[in-house]
Write a protein that holds these residues in place. Structure first.
Motif, PDB file in Angstrom:
ATOM      1  N   PRO A 135       2.025  27.591   0.307  1.00 37.29           N
ATOM      2  CA  PRO A 135       0.561  27.396   0.648  1.00 37.29           C
ATOM      3  C   PRO A 135      -0.128  26.079   0.278  1.00 37.29           C
ATOM      4  CG  PRO A 135       1.586  27.747  -1.784  1.00 37.29           C
ATOM      5  CD  PRO A 135       2.560  27.876  -0.985  1.00 37.29           C
ATOM      6  N   HIS A 136       0.922  25.014   0.392  1.00 37.74           N
ATOM      7  CA  HIS A 136       0.448  23.636   0.365  1.00 37.74           C
ATOM      8  C   HIS A 136      -0.477  22.983   1.431  1.00 37.74           C
ATOM      9  CE1 HIS A 136       3.284  23.219  -2.855  1.00 37.74           C
ATOM     10  NE2 HIS A 136       4.144  23.518  -2.113  1.00 37.74           N
ATOM     11  N   PRO A 137      -1.131  22.103   1.516  1.00 40.32           N
ATOM     12  CA  PRO A 137      -2.157  21.667   2.599  1.00 40.32           C
ATOM     13  C   PRO A 137      -1.192  21.098   3.686  1.00 40.32           C
ATOM     14  CG  PRO A 137      -2.854  20.832   0.389  1.00 40.32           C
ATOM     15  CD  PRO A 137      -1.518  21.449   0.064  1.00 40.32           C
ATOM     16  N   ASN A 138      -1.662  21.475   4.728  1.00 40.01           N
ATOM     17  CA  ASN A 138      -0.861  21.144   6.097  1.00 40.01           C
ATOM     18  C   ASN A 138      -2.070  21.402   7.371  1.00 40.01           C
ATOM     19  OD1 ASN A 138       0.717  19.873   7.872  1.00 40.01           O
ATOM     20  ND2 ASN A 138       2.675  20.278   6.466  1.00 40.01           N
ATOM     21  N   TRP A 139      -1.553  21.068   8.305  1.00 38.36           N
ATOM     22  CA  TRP A 139      -2.165  21.378   9.407  1.00 38.36           C
ATOM     23  C   TRP A 139      -1.464  22.380  10.570  1.00 38.36           C
ATOM     24  CZ3 TRP A 139      -3.843  15.591  10.577  1.00 38.36           C
ATOM     25  CH2 TRP A 139      -4.980  15.517   9.416  1.00 38.36           C
TER      26      TRP A 139
ATOM     27  N   MET B 164      -2.585  28.377   9.192  1.00 37.36           N
ATOM     28  CA  MET B 164      -3.105  28.121   7.932  1.00 37.36           C
ATOM     29  C   MET B 164      -4.502  28.519   7.864  1.00 37.36           C
ATOM     30  SD  MET B 164      -0.793  25.072   6.378  1.00 37.36           S
ATOM     31  CE  MET B 164       0.542  25.281   5.592  1.00 37.36           C
ATOM     32  N   ARG B 165      -5.079  28.325   6.739  1.00 33.53           N
ATOM     33  CA  ARG B 165      -6.572  28.581   6.483  1.00 33.53           C
ATOM     34  C   ARG B 165      -7.021  27.254   6.603  1.00 33.53           C
ATOM     35  NH1 ARG B 165      -3.885  30.740   2.381  1.00 33.53           N
ATOM     36  NH2 ARG B 165      -4.421  29.219   0.914  1.00 33.53           N
ATOM     37  N   GLY B 166      -8.672  27.413   6.821  1.00 35.14           N
ATOM     38  CA  GLY B 166      -9.397  26.168   6.960  1.00 35.14           C
ATOM     39  C   GLY B 166      -9.304  25.320   5.580  1.00 35.14           C
ATOM     40  N   THR B 167      -9.497  25.848   4.489  1.00 32.56           N
ATOM     41  CA  THR B 167      -9.404  25.098   3.488  1.00 32.56           C
ATOM     42  C   THR B 167      -8.055  24.345   3.302  1.00 32.56           C
ATOM     43  OG1 THR B 167      -8.926  27.175   2.265  1.00 32.56           O
ATOM     44  CG2 THR B 167     -11.215  26.374   2.089  1.00 32.56           C
ATOM     45  N   GLN B 168      -7.121  24.752   3.651  1.00 35.26           N
ATOM     46  CA  GLN B 168      -5.608  24.199   3.586  1.00 35.26           C
ATOM     47  C   GLN B 168      -5.668  22.924   4.575  1.00 35.26           C
ATOM     48  OE1 GLN B 168      -3.329  28.001   4.239  1.00 35.26           O
ATOM     49  NE2 GLN B 168      -1.811  26.611   3.189  1.00 35.26           N
ATOM     50  N   HIS B 169      -6.277  23.013   5.800  1.00 34.98           N
ATOM     51  CA  HIS B 169      -6.540  22.101   6.722  1.00 34.98           C
ATOM     52  C   HIS B 169      -7.311  20.891   6.128  1.00 34.98           C
ATOM     53  CE1 HIS B 169      -6.172  24.951  10.048  1.00 34.98           C
ATOM     54  NE2 HIS B 169      -4.853  24.772   9.629  1.00 34.98           N
TER      55      HIS B 169
ATOM     56  N   GLU C 249       0.860  -1.057   0.101  1.00 30.99           N
ATOM     57  CA  GLU C 249       0.027  -0.101  -0.067  1.00 30.99           C
ATOM     58  C   GLU C 249       0.929   1.414  -0.273  1.00 30.99           C
ATOM     59  OE1 GLU C 249      -3.399   0.170   2.599  1.00 30.99           O
ATOM     60  OE2 GLU C 249      -2.862  -2.054   3.300  1.00 30.99           O
ATOM     61  N   TRP C 250       0.293   2.334  -0.346  1.00 28.50           N
ATOM     62  CA  TRP C 250       0.992   3.597  -0.562  1.00 28.50           C
ATOM     63  C   TRP C 250       0.091   4.753   0.294  1.00 28.50           C
ATOM     64  CZ3 TRP C 250       0.026   8.414  -3.573  1.00 28.50           C
ATOM     65  CH2 TRP C 250       1.010   9.271  -3.342  1.00 28.50           C
ATOM     66  N   TRP C 251       0.766   5.120   1.480  1.00 31.16           N
ATOM     67  CA  TRP C 251       0.038   6.136   2.411  1.00 31.16           C
ATOM     68  C   TRP C 251       1.053   7.333   2.440  1.00 31.16           C
ATOM     69  CZ3 TRP C 251      -2.061   3.656   7.834  1.00 31.16           C
ATOM     70  CH2 TRP C 251      -2.615   3.022   7.450  1.00 31.16           C
ATOM     71  N   THR C 252       0.631   8.537   2.803  1.00 28.17           N
ATOM     72  CA  THR C 252       1.294   9.592   2.643  1.00 28.17           C
ATOM     73  C   THR C 252       1.304  10.277   4.516  1.00 28.17           C
ATOM     74  OG1 THR C 252      -0.594  11.010   2.020  1.00 28.17           O
ATOM     75  CG2 THR C 252       1.239  10.226   0.294  1.00 28.17           C
ATOM     76  N   TYR C 253       2.009  11.362   4.474  1.00 29.66           N
ATOM     77  CA  TYR C 253       1.973  11.866   5.954  1.00 29.66           C
ATOM     78  C   TYR C 253       2.459  13.317   5.661  1.00 29.66           C
ATOM     79  CZ  TYR C 253       7.251  11.227   6.405  1.00 29.66           C
ATOM     80  OH  TYR C 253       8.499  11.309   6.337  1.00 29.66           O
ATOM     81  N   VAL C 254       2.226  14.207   6.476  1.00 29.67           N
ATOM     82  CA  VAL C 254       2.600  15.581   6.508  1.00 29.67           C
ATOM     83  C   VAL C 254       3.191  15.823   7.905  1.00 29.67           C
ATOM     84  CG1 VAL C 254       0.737  16.653   4.805  1.00 29.67           C
ATOM     85  CG2 VAL C 254       0.359  16.558   7.382  1.00 29.67           C
ATOM     86  N   CYS C 255       4.142  16.690   8.094  1.00 29.79           N
ATOM     87  CA  CYS C 255       4.683  17.103   9.300  1.00 29.79           C
ATOM     88  C   CYS C 255       4.893  18.600   9.500  1.00 29.79           C
ATOM     89  CB  CYS C 255       6.086  16.314   9.606  1.00 29.79           C
ATOM     90  SG  CYS C 255       6.466  16.231  11.209  1.00 29.79           S
ATOM     91  N   MET C 256       6.205  18.946   9.581  1.00 28.03           N
ATOM     92  CA  MET C 256       6.638  20.403   9.861  1.00 28.03           C
ATOM     93  C   MET C 256       6.502  20.832   8.119  1.00 28.03           C
ATOM     94  SD  MET C 256       9.543  20.722  12.526  1.00 28.03           S
ATOM     95  CE  MET C 256       9.273  19.954  13.937  1.00 28.03           C
ATOM     96  N   GLY C 257       6.629  20.039   7.285  1.00 28.38           N
ATOM     97  CA  GLY C 257       6.529  20.177   5.897  1.00 28.38           C
ATOM     98  C   GLY C 257       5.361  19.307   5.234  1.00 28.38           C
ATOM     99  N   PRO C 258       4.711  19.826   4.251  1.00 25.00           N
ATOM    100  CA  PRO C 258       5.095  21.065   3.368  1.00 25.00           C
ATOM    101  C   PRO C 258       4.439  22.197   4.018  1.00 25.00           C
ATOM    102  CG  PRO C 258       3.476  19.825   2.266  1.00 25.00           C
ATOM    103  CD  PRO C 258       3.695  19.067   3.466  1.00 25.00           C
TER     104      PRO C 258
END
Length: 554
Positions: A508-512, A516-521, A496-505
């Motif tokens: 304007p990329h999506p992250n938490w 950031m804006r609510g749409t990015q979240h 399987e291929w999963w992904t994750y976010v951390c301090m990056g990206p």
């Protein structure tokens, strides 16, 4: 857009509605009779619309203290059964009517949402109200407030936001549900009628209503004649309560007063409408989102000892709280060189609590610990084998995975993953081992450049890893790289291929990230779906340190 109107009629764009940001600094454009607001202001004699602005914002907007007013319009929402929808109600004072440093106090309340067939979504159960509180200047924390009625202090020149969530039960009949969110300016010392009652009066009301409920509630298997008598008895009790002095303001020989006059006429009433569709979202997410919780942070912040009853209770509280948002939690303790001990249940596999956790239909995936969560001197060497044998006999085994190492960086760490995975697969050939990574081993040149080396990781780890979890930071805005990554995965072999976010990206990329804006979240999970990932990982839900600005790293 027609720009021929006056500047006061202009409405700035809002994130989630027409793009753009928020708080563009426009005037509220209100035109009220200032003669009513001279001298001491009595909110009981002036319409609340003359004292405060009230308007709605989408759940994707960051509604900060400087958010400027917009027109008040009815809200129409759409939701499936077993789905949550949220809006924000913003409140900003126009003038001050309090003698203190506050601009004034408003009473906020929400009615049940009712359909024409008599079905309802009840406040306090399906409907919840929370206040949006800034963290480092960014609106983020959602703090529960009293329901169905609460009083809120407003500060001069600042906007306050109330987060309204509607959780539609999976059994809710479809249809349109209507209700109101009501804002009323009031005096600072005002209290609701129930609070102004003396303790003895409140106890008497409680006793009467409790007795009424006791009479009605046990109905199973009762004869019709007995039920008729029970209803008559309850009716007598309720009538006695309603004609008591506590409710004298609302009762007369001519019936209840017309609520369109007096206080009700002074309130600001926002109409809420929710259409419930005739289908149910599944309890189990089709795409698992596994999110970590630091047990060390729990021990530190809650002051509980590892392995104590209080520790187990704190972990269970965190587990159940995240699970209601369809998150599949795992607890984590960090070792040397990014080695991790991850587990979804702190109890052993044969404990009833573990079966309860793993069998919950909302849980899409669970982490199995490689070694004991609670250390003991008399632990058997075959701990892992016993755990795996028990779990493999359960229907929920298909949810299981092992997360052994976070972001390995060199051959020694990759070899450690191979060794642990080999032991696991010796007991369970069908076990899934998850490995997160953003680069290949630094001391084993797999390819001429860093990205090509990154692509070679699956071949380097095969067959010791089944879930290859890559960083979105590596992809950035290069959608073409996704095809190269997916081409290295072999789903026919169960990979399987999963992904994750951390301090990056970063933006304007999506992250938490906090600022950031609510749409990015929200776009974090949209991106996983768009790229074709079958899962998502995040670390961690409760890991944060002191900072002075929202953009600071952890």
């Amino acid at each position: 857009m027609n720009n021929s109107g006056s500047p006061q009629d202009m409405v700035p764009p809002v994130e989630g509605v027409a793009g753009g940001g928020t708080a563009y600094g426009w005037g509220d454009g209100s035109s009220h009779d200032q003669s009513l607001l001279q001298g001491t202001i009595d909110p009981a004699r002036i319409p609340s619309s003359e004292l405060v602005n009230v308007w709605c914002m989408p759940s994707t907007a960051n509604v900060g203290p400087q958010e400027t007013p917009r027109p008040l319009e009815p809200v129409s929402l759409l939701a499936a059964r077993n789905e949550r929808e949220s809006i924000q109600v913003a409140i900003r004072p126009k003038v001050s009517w309090s003698g203190s440093s506050n601009a004034g106090v408003v009473q906020v309340q929400c009615t049940d949402l009712c359909s024409t067939s008599g079905d309802r979504l009840s406040i306090g159960q399906a409907l919840t109200l929370r206040r949006v509180v800034p963290i480092l200047g960014v609106p983020d924390a959602l703090v529960p407030i009293d329901m169905p009625v609460s009083q809120i202090n407003l500060l001069p020149g600042e906007t306050t936001a109330i987060w309204v969530s509607i959780d539609v039960p999976s059994t809710q009949p479809p249809g349109q549900y209507d209700g109101e969110f009501i804002v009323t300016a009031t005096k600072a010392d005002a209290e609701c009628a129930a609070q102004s009652l003396g303790k003895s009066e409140k106890y008497e009301l409680y006793r009467e209503l409790r007795n009424c409920l006791d009479v009605i509630e046990p109905i199973d298997g009762k004869p019709v004649e007995e039920m008729v008598e029970r209803v008559k008895s309850a009716t007598t009790t309720l009538r006695r309560v309603l004609v008591s002095p506590s409710f004298s303001d609302f009762y007369s020989e001519n019936g209840p007063p017309d609520m369109m006059d007096e206080d009700a006429n002074l309130s600001i009433r926002l109409k809420l409408s929710l259409t419930v569709w005739d289908f149910v979202l599944p309890a189990t997410p089709s795409l698992p989102a596994v999110i970590g919780i630091s047990d060390t942070v729990i021990e530190d912040r809650f002051g509980v000892e590892h392995g104590s009853p209080e520790w187990y209770a704190a972990l269970e509280q965190h587990f159940k709280w995240l699970l209601q948002y369809k998150i599949s939690p795992f607890f984590c303790k960090w070792g040397n060189s990014m080695r991790v001990l991850t587990y979804t249940s702190p109890w052993p596999a044969d404990h009833p609590k573990s079966d309860e956790f793993f069998s919950d239909p909302r849980l899409a995936a669970y982490a199995v610990p490689y070694s004991p969560v609670i250390s003991s001197g008399d632990l058997a060497k075959d701990y892992l084998q016993k755990e795996v044998e028990i779990l493999r006999s359960k229907c929920h085994w298909k949810k299981a995975y092992f997360y052994l190492w976070d972001e390995p960086l060199n051959v020694q760490q990759y070899d450690a993953i191979r060794q642990q995975a080999s032991e696991i697969h010796a007991y369970a050939p069908d076990a899934r081992v998850l490995t997160t990574y953003y680069s290949g081993p630094s001391d084993a040149p797999l390819a001429p450049n860093n990205f090509e080396a990154f692509l070679k990781v699956p071949g380097f780890l095969r067959p010791h890893t089944q879930i290859y979890c890559t960083s979105e930071w590596v992809i950035g805005n290069r959608e073409d790289l996704v095809k190269d990554i997916v081409a290295e995965i072999k789903p026919e072999n169960g990979e399987e291929w999963w992904t994750y976010v951390c301090m990056g990206p970063s933006d304007p990329h999506p992250n938490w990230h906090l600022g950031m804006r609510g749409t990015q979240h929200r776009a974090v999970m949209w991106r996983v779906w768009k790229e074709g990932g079958t899962g998502f990982l995040y670390w961690g839900a409760n890991c944060y340190e002191k900072a002075t600005v929202a953009s600071a790293e952890v």
